[in-house]
Write an enzyme that holds these catalytic residues in place. Structure first.
Site, short mmCIF file in Angstrom:
data_model
loop_
_atom_site.label_atom_id
_atom_site.label_comp_id
_atom_site.label_asym_id
_atom_site.label_seq_id
_atom_site.Cartn_x
_atom_site.Cartn_y
_atom_site.Cartn_z
N SER A 139 -19.01 -34.01 46.27
CA SER A 139 -19.17 -33.65 44.86
C SER A 139 -17.94 -34.13 44.10
O SER A 139 -16.87 -34.32 44.70
CB SER A 139 -19.30 -32.12 44.73
OG SER A 139 -19.20 -31.72 43.38
N TYR A 152 -17.14 -23.26 46.91
CA TYR A 152 -17.78 -24.59 46.80
C TYR A 152 -16.72 -25.68 46.78
O TYR A 152 -16.85 -26.70 47.48
CB TYR A 152 -18.63 -24.61 45.52
CG TYR A 152 -19.47 -25.84 45.33
CD1 TYR A 152 -20.77 -25.91 45.85
CD2 TYR A 152 -19.00 -26.93 44.59
CE1 TYR A 152 -21.56 -27.03 45.66
CE2 TYR A 152 -19.79 -28.05 44.39
CZ TYR A 152 -21.07 -28.10 44.92
OH TYR A 152 -21.85 -29.23 44.71
P1 NAD Z 1 -30.95 -28.12 45.74
O1 NAD Z 1 -30.81 -26.65 45.67
O2 NAD Z 1 -31.99 -28.81 44.95
O3 NAD Z 1 -31.12 -28.59 47.23
C1 NAD Z 1 -30.38 -28.02 48.27
C2 NAD Z 1 -31.10 -28.31 49.55
O4 NAD Z 1 -30.41 -27.65 50.61
C3 NAD Z 1 -32.54 -27.78 49.53
O5 NAD Z 1 -33.37 -28.68 50.21
C4 NAD Z 1 -32.41 -26.48 50.28
O6 NAD Z 1 -33.63 -26.11 50.90
C5 NAD Z 1 -31.36 -26.86 51.31
N1 NAD Z 1 -30.70 -25.71 51.92
C6 NAD Z 1 -30.11 -24.66 51.33
N2 NAD Z 1 -29.67 -23.80 52.26
C7 NAD Z 1 -29.99 -24.33 53.47
C8 NAD Z 1 -29.83 -23.92 54.80
N3 NAD Z 1 -29.23 -22.75 55.09
N4 NAD Z 1 -30.29 -24.71 55.78
C9 NAD Z 1 -30.92 -25.87 55.51
N5 NAD Z 1 -31.10 -26.32 54.26
C10 NAD Z 1 -30.65 -25.56 53.25
O7 NAD Z 1 -29.50 -28.69 45.40
P2 NAD Z 1 -28.96 -30.16 45.10
O8 NAD Z 1 -28.38 -30.14 43.75
O9 NAD Z 1 -29.98 -31.17 45.44
O10 NAD Z 1 -27.75 -30.22 46.12
C11 NAD Z 1 -27.76 -31.03 47.27
C12 NAD Z 1 -26.32 -31.36 47.62
O11 NAD Z 1 -25.72 -32.12 46.57
C13 NAD Z 1 -25.46 -30.13 47.83
O12 NAD Z 1 -24.57 -30.33 48.91
C14 NAD Z 1 -24.68 -30.06 46.53
O13 NAD Z 1 -23.46 -29.40 46.67
C15 NAD Z 1 -24.52 -31.53 46.22
N6 NAD Z 1 -24.21 -31.81 44.82
C16 NAD Z 1 -25.09 -31.48 43.84
C17 NAD Z 1 -24.75 -31.77 42.52
C18 NAD Z 1 -25.69 -31.47 41.40
O14 NAD Z 1 -25.29 -31.58 40.24
N7 NAD Z 1 -26.93 -31.12 41.64
C19 NAD Z 1 -23.54 -32.37 42.20
C20 NAD Z 1 -22.67 -32.66 43.24
C21 NAD Z 1 -23.02 -32.39 44.54
#
Ligand code: NAD
Length: 257
Positions: A139, A152
C-alpha cells in the site's frame, strides 16, 4: 505476454483488488487459484466463470489467511505456485490508545504474517519449477503513514520489508519478489470507510471522496483494480526479470508529495 502453463495463487481474491489481479493473470493465460475464508457456492461459481471467460483452469480454495496452517495449506493444496500474489487484507481505524488488541492481532496476521507463511511454502515449489514470481500487495501506507491506522501501516511496512528479504534470498534464482503499493482503489474495503467518514466530517459522499480519501492522491482519481492487475502481469513478465526487492507505486502521485 503469455503466462500459459503458469499457476497463480492469489490470496483474498473473491472481491476487490485480488479479483482484479486474478482476472488480469487469467487474461494473460495463467491458471488461477482464487481464495478467501468463505466457502460459498458463489465463490466456486466465480472461479468457474473466470475459467470459462479466459479459457484457463480456475479453482477456488477456501483458507483463512488469519491462520498459519491454512495459509500454508492453501499453497500445498494448490499443488503448483509459479506466481504468488499476497493480497488478503483488512482494515480497522482507531487511535492507538483505543485500538482493540484483537483487531491489531487480526490485521498483523492477515495483512503481514499470511504472506510469510504462503511464501515459505511457495518458494520450494518455485525452485523446483526453476521460475517464480512473488507479488505482495502492500500500500502507499507501506511507504508512508496516516493517523489511526497503526496496525495496517505497521503490517504494510512489514510487507515491504518481507519483500526485500524474499528478494535477497532468491536473488540468484529465476525468482523475483516485489511489492505493489496502491493508493486508494474503490473496492469494498474502501467503500466501507465512506459512511463513517461522512459522519465524522459531516460531508457528503463526493466531498469525502475528493477532500478526505483522495486528499493525498494528487491525481484526484482512484487507481483501478485493472491497473493493479496489469502491474502484476508486468511483474510476472520477462521484462521484469531484473526487477526484484522493490516497490511499485500505483498511487496517482501520493508518495511523490
Ligand atoms: P476487499 O475487502 O475488497 O478485499 C479483501 C479480500 O481479502 C477479500 O477477497 C476478502 O474476502 C479477503 N479476506 C479478508 N480476510 C480474509 C481472511 N481471513 N482469509 C482470506 N481472505 C480474506 O479489499 P481490497 O481493497 O481489494 O484490498 C485488497 C488488498 O489491497 C489488501 O491487502 C489491501 O490492504 C490492499 N490495498 C487496498 C487499497 C484500496 O484502496 N482498496 C489500497 C492499498 C492497498
Amino acid at each position: 505476454m503469455s503466462l500459459a502453463q503458469k499457476t497463480a495463487v492469489i490470496t483474498g481474491s473473491n472481491s476487490g483488488i485480488g479479483l482484479g489481479v486474478a482476472r488480469a493473470l487469467a487474461g494473460a493465460g495463467a491458471d488461477v487459484v482464487l481464495n478467501s475464508f468463505t466457502n460459498d457456492d458463489a465463490d466456486h461459481a466465480l472461479a468457474a466463470s473466470i475459467g470459462t471467460e479466459f479459457g484457463v483452469n480456475a479453482r477456488y480454495i477456501q483458507a483463512d489467511m488469519s491462520k498459519a496452517d491454512q495459509c500454508r495449506g492453501l499453497v500445498e493444496h494448490a499443488g503448483a505456485c509459479d506466481i504468488l500474489v499476497n493480497n488478503a487484507g483488512i482494515q480497522h481505524v482507531a487511535p492507538i490508545d483505543k485500538f482493540p488488541a484483537d483487531k491489531w492481532d487480526a490485521i498483523i496476521a492477515i495483512n503481514l504474517s499470511s504472506a510469510f507463511h504462503t511464501t515459505a511454502v511457495a518458494l520450494p515449489l518455485m525452485r523446483t519449477a526453476g521460475w517464480g514470481r512473488v507479488v505482495n500487495i502492500a500500500s502507499a501506507h507501506g511507504l508512508t503513514a496516516s493517523p489511526y491506522k497503526s496496525a495496517y501501516i505497521a503490517a504494510k511496512h512489514g510487507v515491504v520489508g518481507l519483500t526485500k528479504t524474499t528478494a535477497l534470498e532468491t536473488a540468484e534464482e529465476s525468482i523475483t519478489c516485489n511489492a505493489i503499493c496502491p493508493g486508494y482503489v474503490l473496492t469494498p474495503l474502501v467503500e466501507k470507510q465512506i459512511p463513517a467518514t461522512m459522519d465524522e466530517y459531516g460531508l457528503d459522499r463526493d466531498a469525502v471522496i475528493r477532500d478526505v480519501l483522495l486528499s493525498r492522491q494528487p491525481s484526484k482519481e482512484f487507481a483501478t483494480m485493472e491497473q493493479i492487475g496489469g502491474t502484476t502481469v508486468f511483474l510476472a513478465s520477462d521484462a521484469a526479470a531484473q526487477i526484484t526487492g522493490t516497490t511499485i507505486s500505483v498511487d496517482g502521485g501520493w508518495t511523490a508529495l
